[in-house]
Enzyme design. Structure first.
Site, mmCIF file in Angstrom:
data_model
loop_
_atom_site.group_PDB
_atom_site.id
_atom_site.type_symbol
_atom_site.label_atom_id
_atom_site.label_comp_id
_atom_site.label_asym_id
_atom_site.label_seq_id
_atom_site.Cartn_x
_atom_site.Cartn_y
_atom_site.Cartn_z
ATOM 1 N N TRP A 1 31.204 37.679 45.699
ATOM 2 C CA TRP A 1 32.349 37.938 44.820
ATOM 3 C C TRP A 1 31.986 38.973 43.762
ATOM 4 O O TRP A 1 30.867 38.965 43.257
ATOM 5 C CB TRP A 1 32.717 36.617 44.135
ATOM 6 C CG TRP A 1 33.524 36.750 42.884
ATOM 7 C CD1 TRP A 1 33.038 36.983 41.626
ATOM 8 C CD2 TRP A 1 34.946 36.652 42.759
ATOM 9 N NE1 TRP A 1 34.080 37.033 40.730
ATOM 10 C CE2 TRP A 1 35.255 36.834 41.399
ATOM 11 C CE3 TRP A 1 35.988 36.426 43.667
ATOM 12 C CZ2 TRP A 1 36.559 36.796 40.911
ATOM 13 C CZ3 TRP A 1 37.284 36.382 43.178
ATOM 14 C CH2 TRP A 1 37.563 36.574 41.824
ATOM 15 N N ASP B 1 34.609 41.885 36.827
ATOM 16 C CA ASP B 1 34.525 43.003 35.881
ATOM 17 C C ASP B 1 33.374 43.982 36.108
ATOM 18 O O ASP B 1 32.233 43.542 36.295
ATOM 19 C CB ASP B 1 34.313 42.469 34.458
ATOM 20 C CG ASP B 1 35.170 41.273 34.132
ATOM 21 O OD1 ASP B 1 36.048 40.918 34.925
ATOM 22 O OD2 ASP B 1 34.949 40.683 33.058
ATOM 23 N N GLN C 1 30.135 41.853 37.377
ATOM 24 C CA GLN C 1 30.151 40.398 37.511
ATOM 25 C C GLN C 1 30.055 40.065 39.003
ATOM 26 O O GLN C 1 30.854 40.573 39.803
ATOM 27 C CB GLN C 1 31.440 39.833 36.921
ATOM 28 C CG GLN C 1 31.508 39.943 35.416
ATOM 29 C CD GLN C 1 30.549 38.969 34.754
ATOM 30 O OE1 GLN C 1 30.825 37.785 34.644
ATOM 31 N NE2 GLN C 1 29.396 39.457 34.319
ATOM 32 N N TRP D 1 34.537 33.139 42.656
ATOM 33 C CA TRP D 1 33.877 33.257 41.351
ATOM 34 C C TRP D 1 32.957 32.066 41.079
ATOM 35 O O TRP D 1 33.359 30.931 41.248
ATOM 36 C CB TRP D 1 34.959 33.323 40.269
ATOM 37 C CG TRP D 1 34.421 33.564 38.894
ATOM 38 C CD1 TRP D 1 34.244 34.767 38.296
ATOM 39 C CD2 TRP D 1 33.978 32.583 37.959
ATOM 40 N NE1 TRP D 1 33.715 34.609 37.046
ATOM 41 C CE2 TRP D 1 33.533 33.268 36.799
ATOM 42 C CE3 TRP D 1 33.884 31.198 37.970
ATOM 43 C CZ2 TRP D 1 33.036 32.616 35.681
ATOM 44 C CZ3 TRP D 1 33.377 30.546 36.852
ATOM 45 C CH2 TRP D 1 32.963 31.269 35.714
ATOM 46 N N SER E 1 30.310 39.143 31.128
ATOM 47 C CA SER E 1 30.449 40.591 30.988
ATOM 48 C C SER E 1 29.789 41.172 29.747
ATOM 49 O O SER E 1 29.578 40.482 28.747
ATOM 50 C CB SER E 1 31.931 40.951 30.976
ATOM 51 O OG SER E 1 32.407 40.859 32.297
ATOM 52 N N ASP F 1 31.877 39.231 25.926
ATOM 53 C CA ASP F 1 32.069 40.575 26.478
ATOM 54 C C ASP F 1 31.733 41.697 25.491
ATOM 55 O O ASP F 1 32.571 42.570 25.207
ATOM 56 C CB ASP F 1 33.508 40.754 27.007
ATOM 57 C CG ASP F 1 33.939 39.645 27.955
ATOM 58 O OD1 ASP F 1 33.056 38.963 28.513
ATOM 59 O OD2 ASP F 1 35.154 39.442 28.134
ATOM 60 N N GLU G 1 39.597 39.342 26.004
ATOM 61 C CA GLU G 1 38.529 39.684 26.950
ATOM 62 C C GLU G 1 38.218 41.193 26.983
ATOM 63 O O GLU G 1 39.040 42.037 26.691
ATOM 64 C CB GLU G 1 38.871 39.181 28.365
ATOM 65 C CG GLU G 1 39.160 37.684 28.410
ATOM 66 C CD GLU G 1 39.277 37.118 29.815
ATOM 67 O OE1 GLU G 1 38.608 36.106 30.070
ATOM 68 O OE2 GLU G 1 40.031 37.660 30.644
HETATM 69 C C1 FRU Z 1 37.208 38.825 32.510
HETATM 70 C C2 FRU Z 1 36.202 37.719 32.280
HETATM 71 C C3 FRU Z 1 35.333 38.003 31.073
HETATM 72 C C4 FRU Z 1 34.099 37.202 31.361
HETATM 73 C C5 FRU Z 1 33.972 37.376 32.850
HETATM 74 C C6 FRU Z 1 33.369 36.203 33.564
HETATM 75 O O1 FRU Z 1 37.594 38.927 33.834
HETATM 76 O O2 FRU Z 1 36.870 36.465 32.143
HETATM 77 O O3 FRU Z 1 35.942 37.668 29.850
HETATM 78 O O4 FRU Z 1 32.983 37.669 30.696
HETATM 79 O O5 FRU Z 1 35.273 37.616 33.343
HETATM 80 O O6 FRU Z 1 33.131 36.503 34.897
#
Ligand code: FRU
Length: 549
Positions: free
Chosen positions: A130, A133, A149, A157, A190, A259, A303
């Site tokens: 998967w 970001d 990610q 995820w 992230s 983030d 985010e």
């Molecule tokens: C955005 C998010 C970020 C976080 C990441 C986790 O898509 O939710 O805020 O760091 O994905 O995978």
């Protein structure tokens, strides 16, 4: 032969028989001699914890759906850095799957890699697992870095790592081993990366400046910010022993603090971090990337913060700062190194599948280049999600004031060759001319069409609305859009169609959107302009080349 030698000899024979692998209930030991470990995955079984120990020391803990028999697909871990070491794997699930893990110099399915039926051909996707970001977008030493990610162990995820790919031209990518792994502070959410030219953090003991990644470590209890540095152009990272560098849950009374987007603020000679905290973006400053001071907060963003300065119409004397979050809305304003002051409300420049877009740091030519996550899945594939085309962001004067424009970077041109071009056709004529392209895997289509009798008109592909322009309510595919000159009754679009996605850039990038490519099963129309008496003023078709060799 004494007892010890006998034992060692027997183990060696066993190891040879099992290809360097020994096992007992719930665990196996492998002497690593190859590049990859391959794991069978089945979505019929629940996730269970798998722990890796290297030479007796705990190394990594993830969850995986190890297939006891029939695998839906295989995933892998690059273990080239563990060659010569003993890896112990324990698994808390059905351990029949453990015995199926094997090491090899190829990953399972290597033969068809990048040629799988639903593999996007001109967008970055990961080999297995998967992605979401983009993270740590940075240029350094002749290479663009795309971290992202990544769950290496499943196509959904989970287990957030930072995956890593590099490119010489922002178009052709080579995936490298993962860069950041979950640790005792949490999984790797992230963040961003910078090059510490002045060695402000003191990580650089030799010649080359350190690449420093700022990321969020996510645990069930809270999210904290950490940094890690690399002295080998992103190939390996060392986490800072003083992590976390920011731990702010108690201040916000919220788990959502994440983030970090870091950049160097030249006028103040300090680092700036934009960090999403609870209900908006906070600004922190630092002299050394390790000690951070809270400065200010702008509510109304969620985010993946971004904050950068752009010239208006290319004039460096006339600039504004852009702040955005993950969703494709932004504010314009001023920034003094500590406080972002918005000058008006929010605008929207893009929508659809895109989320969590980030821009590159340290670009060699000063362009503001963005990559967004495409929330797109690829039916039947062992990977999920993709990166959308890299685009250049500019601020241009419009009648409403400066606005963000977004177009694919010029480097994407190399992928597309013009094959047909027509002018001034009726929709029926245009539809017939496009017949031969309906089922192409990849295409770029540029068109301008004009309404005169219709209040709405558009362009479909097997029933899917690529463009649905409603001049009465001023929407394009459902989002409010008013062109610079609404009296022209025209709309133009630059459309990129890959195997699983469609990206549309309206009127030179004034608005853009992306979607999964989803033909309606019962629709036979193929490409289809619709709308009463419209004129297709221009129509150009380009063939698309694969970025995978
Ligand atoms: C955005 C998010 C970020 C976080 C990441 C986790 O898509 O939710 O805020 O760091 O994905 O995978």
């Amino acid at each position: 032969m004494n007892l010890q030698t006998f034992k060692t000899a027997t183990t060696c024979v066993l190891m040879l028989l099992l290809g360097g692998l020994s096992s007992k209930a719930g665990e196996i030991e492998i002497n690593i001699s190859k590049r990859y470990l391959n794991f069978p995955v089945s979505h019929e079984v629940d996730r269970a914890e798998m722990v890796f120990q290297v030479d007796g020391k705990p190394d990594l803990s993830v969850v995986i759906r190890l297939a006891p028999d029939q695998a839906d697909y295989w995933v892998f871990k690059d273990v080239s850095d563990l060659k010569g070491k003993t890896l112990k794997i324990t698994y808390r699930g059905n351990d029949a799957g453990l015995a199926r893990i094997y090491q090899a110099d190829t990953l399972t399915g290597q033969d068809s890699l990048y040629r799988e039926r639903n593999r996007p051909q001109f967008h970055f996707t990961t080999r297995r697992g998967w992605i979401n970001d983009p993270n740590g977008l940075v240029y350094h030493d002749g290479q663009y870095h795309l971290f992202y990610q990544h769950n290496p162990y499943e196509r959904e995820w989970q287990n957030m790592h930072w995956g890593h790919a590099v490119s010489d031209d922002l178009i052709h990518w080579q995936e490298l081993p993962d860069a950041l792994y979950p640790d005792e502070l949490g999984t790797m959410f992230s963040g961003s990366a910078v090059i510490d030219y002045d060695n402000t953090a003191g990580f650089n003991t030799g010649g080359t400046p350190a690449m420093v990644a700022a990321y969020t470590a996510d645990s069930p209890d809270k999210q904290v910010q950490g940094i890690a540095y690399s002295l080998d152009n992103g190939r390996t990272f060392t986490k800072y022993e003083g992590n976390p560098v920011i731990d702010s849950k108690h201040i916000w009374n919220s788990k959502d603090t994440r983030d970090p987007k870091v950049f160097w603020y030249e006028p103040g000679s300090h680092w700036v971090m934009a960090l999403n905290e609870r209900d908006g973006h906070s600004i922190y400053t630092s002299a050394n990337l390790k000690d951070w001071k809270y400065e200010s907060h702008v509510t109304g963003f969620w985010e993946c913060p971004e904050l950068f300065e752009l010239p208006i119409d290319g004039n460096p004397e006339n600039t504004k700062w852009v702040m955005y979050g993950a969703s494709g809305t932004y504010m314009l304003g001023a920034f003094d190194g500590k406080v972002f002051t918005p000058e008006a409300g929010k605008y929207q420049y893009t929508t659809g599948s895109i989320y969590a877009a980030q821009t590159f740091t340290n670009m060699p030519d000063g362009r503001r280049v963005q990559v967004g996550w495409g929330r797109i899945s690829h039916a039947g594939m062992p990977f999920n999600g993709m990166m959308l085309l890299p685009t250049e962001l500019t601020l241009r004067t419009t009648k409403d004031g400066p606005r963000l424009f977004n177009v694919p970077i010029k480097e994407t041109e190399q992928l597309f060759s013009a094959v047909r071009r027509w002018e001034s056709r009726t929709s029926d004529q245009a539809n017939e001319l496009l017949d031969e392209f309906d089922r192409a895997d990849g295409l770029r289509i540029k068109t301008t069409f004009k309404l005169s009798h219709a209040t709405n008109a558009g362009f479909n592909l097997f029933g899917q609305r690529i463009i649905d322009y409603d001049l009465n309510s001023n929407t394009v595919n459902g989002t409010f859009y008013s062109p610079e000159d609404p009296t022209s009754m025209e709309i133009s679009a630059d459309i990129y169609i890959d195997r699983t996605s469609i990206e549309v850039f309206i009127d030179g990038g004034a608005f853009s959107y992306s979607m999964e490519r989803k033909p309606h099963a019962d629709n036979q129309e193929g490409f289809h302009f619709w709308g009463n008496n419209i004129e297709v003023k221009n129509l150009e078709v380009f063939s698309a080349q694969s970025i995978w060799k």
